[in-house]
Design an enzyme around this catalytic site. Sequence first.
Site, PDB file in Angstrom:
ATOM      1  N   ASN A  28      20.387   8.952  51.123  1.00  0.00           N
ATOM      2  CA  ASN A  28      19.182   9.720  50.815  1.00  0.00           C
ATOM      3  C   ASN A  28      19.282  11.191  51.208  1.00  0.00           C
ATOM      4  OD1 ASN A  28      17.517   7.982  49.384  1.00  0.00           O
ATOM      5  ND2 ASN A  28      17.138   6.801  51.237  1.00  0.00           N
ATOM      6  N   GLU A  50      23.998   0.292  53.232  1.00  0.00           N
ATOM      7  CA  GLU A  50      24.398   1.294  54.230  1.00  0.00           C
ATOM      8  C   GLU A  50      24.062   0.696  55.597  1.00  0.00           C
ATOM      9  OE1 GLU A  50      22.050   4.821  53.334  1.00  0.00           O
ATOM     10  OE2 GLU A  50      23.713   6.140  53.802  1.00  0.00           O
ATOM     11  N   HIS A  79      20.344  -0.714  55.198  1.00  0.00           N
ATOM     12  CA  HIS A  79      19.679  -0.013  54.094  1.00  0.00           C
ATOM     13  C   HIS A  79      20.182  -0.549  52.746  1.00  0.00           C
ATOM     14  CE1 HIS A  79      18.888   4.005  51.840  1.00  0.00           C
ATOM     15  NE2 HIS A  79      17.841   3.213  51.763  1.00  0.00           N
ATOM     16  N   SER A 132      14.571   4.094  54.809  1.00  0.00           N
ATOM     17  CA  SER A 132      15.364   4.994  53.976  1.00  0.00           C
ATOM     18  C   SER A 132      15.791   6.228  54.753  1.00  0.00           C
ATOM     19  CB  SER A 132      14.524   5.475  52.791  1.00  0.00           C
ATOM     20  OG  SER A 132      14.121   4.397  52.005  1.00  0.00           O
TER      21      SER A 132
HETATM   22  N1  NAD Z   1      12.021   1.621  47.029  1.00  0.00           N
HETATM   23  C1  NAD Z   1      13.297   1.869  47.236  1.00  0.00           C
HETATM   24  O1  NAD Z   1      14.027   2.240  46.314  1.00  0.00           O
HETATM   25  C2  NAD Z   1      13.877   1.708  48.600  1.00  0.00           C
HETATM   26  C3  NAD Z   1      15.276   1.648  48.745  1.00  0.00           C
HETATM   27  C4  NAD Z   1      15.812   1.430  50.013  1.00  0.00           C
HETATM   28  C5  NAD Z   1      14.967   1.324  51.111  1.00  0.00           C
HETATM   29  N2  NAD Z   1      13.619   1.396  50.946  1.00  0.00           N
HETATM   30  C6  NAD Z   1      12.775   1.243  52.128  1.00  0.00           C
HETATM   31  O2  NAD Z   1      12.273  -0.078  52.151  1.00  0.00           O
HETATM   32  C7  NAD Z   1      10.980  -0.095  52.782  1.00  0.00           C
HETATM   33  C8  NAD Z   1       9.975  -0.734  51.834  1.00  0.00           C
HETATM   34  O3  NAD Z   1       9.959  -0.018  50.614  1.00  0.00           O
HETATM   35  P1  NAD Z   1       9.389  -0.676  49.275  1.00  0.00           P
HETATM   36  O4  NAD Z   1       9.881   0.156  48.160  1.00  0.00           O
HETATM   37  O5  NAD Z   1       9.641  -2.140  49.272  1.00  0.00           O
HETATM   38  O6  NAD Z   1       7.820  -0.402  49.452  1.00  0.00           O
HETATM   39  P2  NAD Z   1       6.589  -1.230  48.868  1.00  0.00           P
HETATM   40  O7  NAD Z   1       5.431  -0.300  48.887  1.00  0.00           O
HETATM   41  O8  NAD Z   1       6.956  -1.906  47.592  1.00  0.00           O
HETATM   42  O9  NAD Z   1       6.382  -2.404  49.958  1.00  0.00           O
HETATM   43  C9  NAD Z   1       6.005  -2.168  51.280  1.00  0.00           C
HETATM   44  C10 NAD Z   1       5.297  -3.433  51.766  1.00  0.00           C
HETATM   45  O10 NAD Z   1       5.070  -3.318  53.177  1.00  0.00           O
HETATM   46  C11 NAD Z   1       3.860  -4.021  53.420  1.00  0.00           C
HETATM   47  N3  NAD Z   1       3.325  -3.664  54.734  1.00  0.00           N
HETATM   48  C12 NAD Z   1       2.721  -2.511  55.114  1.00  0.00           C
HETATM   49  N4  NAD Z   1       2.329  -2.608  56.405  1.00  0.00           N
HETATM   50  C13 NAD Z   1       2.701  -3.837  56.843  1.00  0.00           C
HETATM   51  C14 NAD Z   1       2.558  -4.533  58.077  1.00  0.00           C
HETATM   52  N5  NAD Z   1       1.940  -3.990  59.114  1.00  0.00           N
HETATM   53  N6  NAD Z   1       3.052  -5.785  58.159  1.00  0.00           N
HETATM   54  C15 NAD Z   1       3.664  -6.375  57.101  1.00  0.00           C
HETATM   55  N7  NAD Z   1       3.834  -5.761  55.900  1.00  0.00           N
HETATM   56  C16 NAD Z   1       3.343  -4.513  55.780  1.00  0.00           C
HETATM   57  C17 NAD Z   1       2.938  -3.601  52.270  1.00  0.00           C
HETATM   58  O11 NAD Z   1       1.853  -4.501  52.129  1.00  0.00           O
HETATM   59  C18 NAD Z   1       3.921  -3.653  51.100  1.00  0.00           C
HETATM   60  O12 NAD Z   1       3.915  -4.921  50.460  1.00  0.00           O
HETATM   61  C19 NAD Z   1      10.666   1.359  53.153  1.00  0.00           C
HETATM   62  O13 NAD Z   1      11.070   1.586  54.478  1.00  0.00           O
HETATM   63  C20 NAD Z   1      11.556   2.136  52.183  1.00  0.00           C
HETATM   64  O14 NAD Z   1      11.886   3.407  52.677  1.00  0.00           O
HETATM   65  C21 NAD Z   1      13.051   1.565  49.715  1.00  0.00           C
END
Ligand code: NAD
Length: 285
Positions: free
Chosen positions: A190, A152, A140, A119
């Site tokens: 963001n 993005e 993104h 993000s």
């Molecule tokens: N939530 C949103 O609205 C959103 C929107 C766009 C981008 N993002 C980005 O997407 C990414 C994930 O966000 P999310 O909301 O899905 O988070 P989330 O907490 O739902 O999921 C993250 C996952 O990563 C896994 N993980 C952690 N360490 C790991 C490793 N070493 N190997 C494999 N898996 C691992 C965790 O077990 C978890 O299942 C982040 O970078 C976030 O900034 C999130």
Amino acid sequence: MNISKIGVLGAGQMGSGIAQVALMNGYKVVLNDISEAVLDQARGVIGKGLDILVRKEKITAQDKEGMISGLTTSTSVGQFSSCDFVVEAATEREELKLSLFRKLDEVVPSGGILATNTSSISITKIAAATGRPGNVVGMHFMNPVPLMKLVEVIRGLQTSQDTFDVTMSLSRKLGKEPVPSGDFPGFIANRILMPMINEAIYALMEGVGRPEDIDAIMKMGANHPMGPLALADLIGLDTCLEVMNVLQQGLGDSKYRPCPLLRKHVEAGYLGKKAGRGFYVYEKA
Ligand SMILES: NC(=O)c1ccc[n+]([C@@H]2O[C@H](COP(=O)([O-])OP(=O)(O)OC[C@H]3O[C@@H](n4cnc5c(N)ncnc54)[C@H](O)[C@@H]3O)[C@@H](O)[C@H]2O)c1
């Protein structure tokens, strides 16, 4: 570049959504997480997402089975050796992403593209952690991935034109509308969205309004589909805090300081919808 199998690293809210959209558009998917339980949950979420499309008669039950059969889940990154394009969607923490990209660089065939769904973290820095910086790009997606059109696409300083073009084209093949952004903290979405959410949390902390009033005012007053506090809960408060930290450190302006109430919620484990509690309380999925 002919991509047939997409790797997705991280099977949380975003990773499972990205995997679902890839399966729906004819790609095979390798979905990875450190936790078997998360992988099982992701399979369930993807299955339910596809069931909705069957009910709406957008796909047949047979299509669904075909899509699901294209999904491999694994806790081993070694599985990515069969992928030409990997999207990383693990927890938003810089040191974690740098170490994951070092691992991906070892495993994914040379010439393969390594994309990150971060993000806010610098694509240039993530690219520099690999031996193939020209093949690293920001991709993104927005949450929830199956519903939101925007991707993005962020070019780091080293990202090659080919990598950028393949990523734009893949985004379209996934049914999305890619829009380019420069590699500055928070990119475009963001950099603008998160300070608004952070300000809403300050308004809550200072007693300017209750969560439902702050959200109602922004929904009706600014014509936003969701209020900022409900949106923060949907995104995940840990992710919101990390993005604010990156904005503050990367842009060096105190206007990006994370609200102390946001920190407190993260310390308490009230991470939003995915944890069952954030600014609102949710029934566990
Ligand atoms: N939530 C949103 O609205 C959103 C929107 C766009 C981008 N993002 C980005 O997407 C990414 C994930 O966000 P999310 O909301 O899905 O988070 P989330 O907490 O739902 O999921 C993250 C996952 O990563 C896994 N993980 C952690 N360490 C790991 C490793 N070493 N190997 C494999 N898996 C691992 C965790 O077990 C978890 O299942 C982040 O970078 C976030 O900034 C999130």
